[in-house]
Structure formats: structure tokens, C-alpha cells
Scaffold this motif. Structure first.
Motif, PDB file in Angstrom:
ATOM      1  N   UNK A 182      -3.437  -2.859  -1.575  1.00  0.00           N
ATOM      2  CA  UNK A 182      -3.095  -3.669  -0.395  1.00  0.00           C
ATOM      3  C   UNK A 182      -2.591  -2.778   0.757  1.00  0.00           C
ATOM      4  N   UNK A 183      -1.714  -1.872   0.408  1.00  0.00           N
ATOM      5  CA  UNK A 183      -1.152  -0.976   1.431  1.00  0.00           C
ATOM      6  C   UNK A 183      -2.239  -0.050   2.013  1.00  0.00           C
ATOM      7  N   UNK A 184      -3.057   0.491   1.119  1.00  0.00           N
ATOM      8  CA  UNK A 184      -4.119   1.407   1.566  1.00  0.00           C
ATOM      9  C   UNK A 184      -5.087   0.672   2.492  1.00  0.00           C
ATOM     10  N   UNK A 185      -5.403  -0.566   2.135  1.00  0.00           N
ATOM     11  CA  UNK A 185      -6.318  -1.365   2.975  1.00  0.00           C
ATOM     12  C   UNK A 185      -5.719  -1.629   4.350  1.00  0.00           C
ATOM     13  N   UNK A 186      -4.415  -1.870   4.367  1.00  0.00           N
ATOM     14  CA  UNK A 186      -3.743  -2.100   5.662  1.00  0.00           C
ATOM     15  C   UNK A 186      -3.894  -0.877   6.564  1.00  0.00           C
ATOM     16  N   UNK A 187      -3.664   0.279   5.969  1.00  0.00           N
ATOM     17  CA  UNK A 187      -3.772   1.527   6.748  1.00  0.00           C
ATOM     18  C   UNK A 187      -5.205   1.733   7.223  1.00  0.00           C
ATOM     19  N   UNK A 188      -6.134   1.525   6.304  1.00  0.00           N
ATOM     20  CA  UNK A 188      -7.557   1.677   6.627  1.00  0.00           C
ATOM     21  C   UNK A 188      -7.955   0.742   7.781  1.00  0.00           C
ATOM     22  N   UNK A 189      -7.489  -0.507   7.689  1.00  0.00           N
ATOM     23  CA  UNK A 189      -7.863  -1.481   8.720  1.00  0.00           C
ATOM     24  C   UNK A 189      -7.307  -1.118  10.087  1.00  0.00           C
TER      25      UNK A 189
END
Ligand code: ATP
Length: 432
Positions: A353-360
Motif C-alpha cells: 500500500x505504501x509503495x503504491x502511494x509513492x509510485x502513484x
């Protein structure tokens, strides 16, 4: 040094460049840029445009059409000069029109001739439904002529005073006799050209200026100095209209070859177009109150050749430890197709979830990738091979203190950076 075969294999394996129409057996010398190739190509074009147009007050852009009035090619000399079967003397190197020879040998020294080659490099097609001579048009063999024929339009609408330049990036087509060496010489390619118009008498100084500018562009984007050289054309090589020409050459796997040409074309082109069009293409010089045809300096680079040089220069098959190797592309971050990859250390919900937030968030700024499959080591290696300069990893510490690790592709060292600092950290290292 890396071989061309290794570069071709990497390009195919990792989605940089595919053979054109591959499922039908391909088409000789035609190539398609895959998802990574197109990003890298766009980067090269943008970086060229930025220094040559955006950052300069004296250069403006243009995007002229590929199909032009055939008279353009009469005026430029492309029709008459490239329309005949030619052969070279193997002894004295003179070039002859084969159809005008009495015997198939050199009229000057009697030497043996090379095989005749059709020298009209222009692709011909028909405009409209009737395929007769009056409908013939050509695909442009260079972007330069689109600039010359717009000289007055651009100068007047932009109210430009000499010296000033017009820059253009676009496709060109040449029915090359000997295409090859992957994307080095193809029949469809992309050029980045500037026609820089100057007052006669100042041309030599501007020629020097552009040679310096252009060489520095390659250096700045990471091409190694020892792999680049400047070669001045000898008198025998110079086009009849050119006063001087230098090639920027790169040490490709097949040897030193032209990456870019920078020519002093004098007033040849505009004079020709004035003659053939009957339009007045002179410039009125406010200071001297004189009208004259400007001289022109032409830096002419190939997008595809630059991309090939960047790939070759960046490629390393590197031993990391005993029995541990990696392929890494040390591309300048500005040139690299993917700027960063974001990884959750493990495929756990809170990390993902955190990694996706950063990616987005990052994808609003750059081309970035998200990857959560396989071990973290494997994921780093995949990115190394496509030249991604930064690997951002979200681990359990991230959940506690909002920091991530950023791994440097070249040194493989990691630093811990606060999430808020990721963008400035990357910006500082990517932007040029
Ligand atoms: P060469 O001698 O290699 O054929 P050239 O001197 O004919 O090149 P120019 O007419 O000076 O090339 O074109 C300017 C630039 O356009 C070249 O330096 C090269 O980067 C690019 N270019 C020219 N022809 C091709 C081609 N067939 N395929 C890919 N790039 C090309």
C-alpha cells in the motif's frame, strides 16, 4: 567493448527495439521502438530541444511536413545529384556516372570501378489517385529543406534578427544502398537539425560555437570523452557548396563513425530557393541597411544514432562478486527510460500500500515502475539492465518513520531518505 549483437539482444530482450513487422519476417533495416526505446528516444529529443530551443533566445522551433513541393528537391540539388547510377574508381577514388561512360572503367586513370549504385536516395511516391509523373512527390531525405523554405515565414513572424536559428526534429527517409549496423544506418530515421543563420563573415566563428555546443551536449549527457572525436572533412569530401564541415564521430563497435555533422553551408540553400521560387529570400540588416542572403551553420544529428551511442557507452557486463555478474546500463538519469522503480520489500499488504502511494505520486513527474514480484535482488537487477538510476524500497522501517531506501544503480549503495524528500532527491540528480 560491447558488441553490436549484445546491444541488439538487450534491446529485444528488454523492450527497447524490435524488428519491424517481425511476425512477417521483418523488413530490411526497419526497426520499431518498444516501450523503453520510445521513452529513451523522447528523452533524447527533449534534452536536445531544451538546450537548443527552450534555453536559447536565438533559436525557435519548427515542424514542417514530410511531403513537400517537388521543386524543393530540384532547388536543393537532391533530384539531380542523387538520381544516377554511380561508381567509384578503386584507384583514384573519382566518382563517375556509369550511364555516361564508354567503357566500364575509370576515364581518368583506367582503374577498376566499384559496382554501380543507384544514387537517388529519395523515396518516391504519388500524391492523389493518379499515378503519373505529375503526381510524383518525395519523402524528405532531410528535415533541413523544410527550414529553408520557411526562412522568411519564421523570421518575419518571430521578428528575428541575425544571428538566429530554426530547429526541427523529425523523420527523414533515404533509400540507402547499404543500410545496416542495427539502427545506425536505416532507411527511415529521425533527425535533429538546426539551421543557424548568420551574417556572412561571422560564419566561421559561429561554426566553432556550434561544434563546441554540440560536443558538450554529448559529454554532459555522459558520453565518455575517449569515445568521441571531431573529424574535419578534407577538401575532397566537402559538398561543393560547403565551406567547411566537421563530423562528431563516436567509437561504435564497427569503428569510428559519424554521429552528427556540423556544416558551414554558406548561402547556398537560400540562394537556390530564391532562384527556383522567384521569391525574395534576402534579409534586411538594420545596422548596415543592406540586404543580403545569410550564411548558415547546420548542426545535424541523428536521434537513432545518438540513442545507439548512449546505449553502447552505458553498457557494462560487470562482475560483482565471484560468480556473480550483472548487466548494467550506466545511462545518464536524464536519458534513462525509467527514472525510478518502487518496490515493497515483501509482498505484504501494508508495504504494498505504501509503495503504491509513492509510485502513484512519482508517476506524475516521471516514467517510473512499480514491481513486487520476485526477490528484491532480482528486482534490482532487472532495473539495472534497463538503466533505471534509482531503486526505492519500502520496508518495515518505512511504516515507523516514513523513510525509504534509495539505491543507486551504479554504486549499489543505499541511502535512507524521508518520503517527502524523494522528489527533490531525484530531481536534483535527473534534471539537467
Ligand atoms: P552517412 O555518411 O553516415 O550516411 P551523412 O553524412 O549522409 O551520413 P547527414 O546527411 O550529414 O548524414 O545527416 C545528418 C545526420 O543524420 C547523421 O549524422 C546521422 O546521425 C543521421 N543520419 C543520416 N543518415 C542516416 C541513416 N540512414 N540512418 C540513421 N541516421 C542517419
Amino acid at each position: 567493448m560491447v558488441t553490436m549483437d549484445e546491444i541488439v539482444a538487450l534491446c529485444k530482450r528488454r523492450g527497447f527495439i524490435f524488428q519491424s513487422s517481425e511476425i512477417y519476417g521483418g523488413l530490411n533495416s526497419c526497426w520499431d521502438y518498444g516501450p523503453l526505446g520510445v521513452e529513451m528516444k523522447n528523452n533524447i529529443k527533449r534534452l536536445w530541444w531544451k538546450v537548443n530551443v527552450q534555453l536559447r533566445d536565438d533559436v525557435v522551433g519548427l515542424d514542417s511536413s514530410i511531403l513537400m513541393n517537388p521543386k524543393v528537391w530540384e532547388a536543393s540539388g537532391h533530384l539531380s545529384n542523387f538520381a544516377d547510377p554511380m561508381a567509384d574508381c578503386k584507384v583514384c577514388k573519382k566518382r563517375w556516372r556509369v550511364d555516361q561512360l564508354q567503357e566500364y572503367k575509370c576515364p581518368e586513370c583506367g582503374g577498376e570501378l566499384t559496382e554501380a549504385r543507384m544514387f537517388n536516395l529519395m523515396f518516391k511516391t504519388f500524391m492523389g489517385p493518379v499515378e503519373d509523373e505529375s503526381a510524383v512527390v518525395y519523402l524528405r531525405p532531410e528535415t533541413a529543406q523544410g527550414i529553408f523554405v520557411n526562412f522568411i515565414n519564421v523570421q518575419q513572424t518571430m521578428r528575428k534578427k541575425l544571428p538566429f536559428g530554426i530547429a526541427q526534429i523529425g523523420k527523414s527517409f533515404r533509400n540507402e544502398v547499404t543500410p545496416g549496423n542495427f539502427i545506425f544506418r536505416t532507411r527511415e530515421f529521425e533527425q535533429m537539425e538546426i539551421e543557424y543563420f548568420v551574417k556572412p563573415g561571422t560564419d566561421e566563428q559561429w561554426h566553432k560555437h556550434w561544434i563546441e555546443q554540440r560536443v558538450n551536449w554529448y559529454y554532459k549527457l555522459g558520453i565518455r570523452k575517449e569515445n568521441l572525436r571531431i573529424r574535419e572533412h578534407g577538401k575532397d569530401e566537402l559538398a561543393h557548396y560547403a565551406k567547411a564541415c566537421v563530423d562528431i564521430e563516436y567509437l561504435f563497435p564497427m569503428g569510428w563513425s559519424e554521429l552528427e555533422g556540423i556544416a558551414n553551408r554558406t548561402d547556398f540553400d537560400l540562394t537556390q530557393h530564391q532562384k527556383y521560387s522567384g521569391e525574395n529570400l534576402t534579409y534586411f540588416d538594420d545596422e548596415t541597411k543592406q540586404r543580403y542572403i545569410p550564411y548558415v551553420i547546420e548542426p545535424s544529428a541523428g536521434v537513432d544514432r545518438s540513442l545507439l551511442a548512449f546505449l553502447i557507452d552505458a553498457y557494462e557486463y560487470q562482475q560483482i562478486e565471484k560468480d556473480d555478474y550483472r548487466v548494467v546500463l550506466h545511462l545518464h538519469p536524464a536519458v534513462a527510460p525509467v527514472k525510478a522503480a518502487v518496490f515493497p520489500l515483501l509482498k505484504k499488504e501494508e508495504l504494498v500500500k505504501k509503495a503504491r502511494e509513492i509510485y502513484n505520486e512519482l508517476k506524475y513527474k516521471w516514467i517510473v515502475q512499480y514491481d513486487d514480484s520476485g526477490s528484491i535482488g532480482k528486482r534490482y537487477r532487472r532495473q539495472d539492465e534497463i538503466g533505471t538510476p534509482f531503486g526505492i524500497t519500502v520496508d518495515y522501517q518505512t511504516l515507523e518513520d516514513e523513510t525509504v531506501t534509495i539505491r543507486d544503480r551504479d554504486t549499489m549503495q543505499q541511502v535512507r531518505v524521508h518520503i517527502k524528500e524523494i522528489i527533490p532527491y531525484l530531481e536534483e540528480r535527473i534534471e539537467v
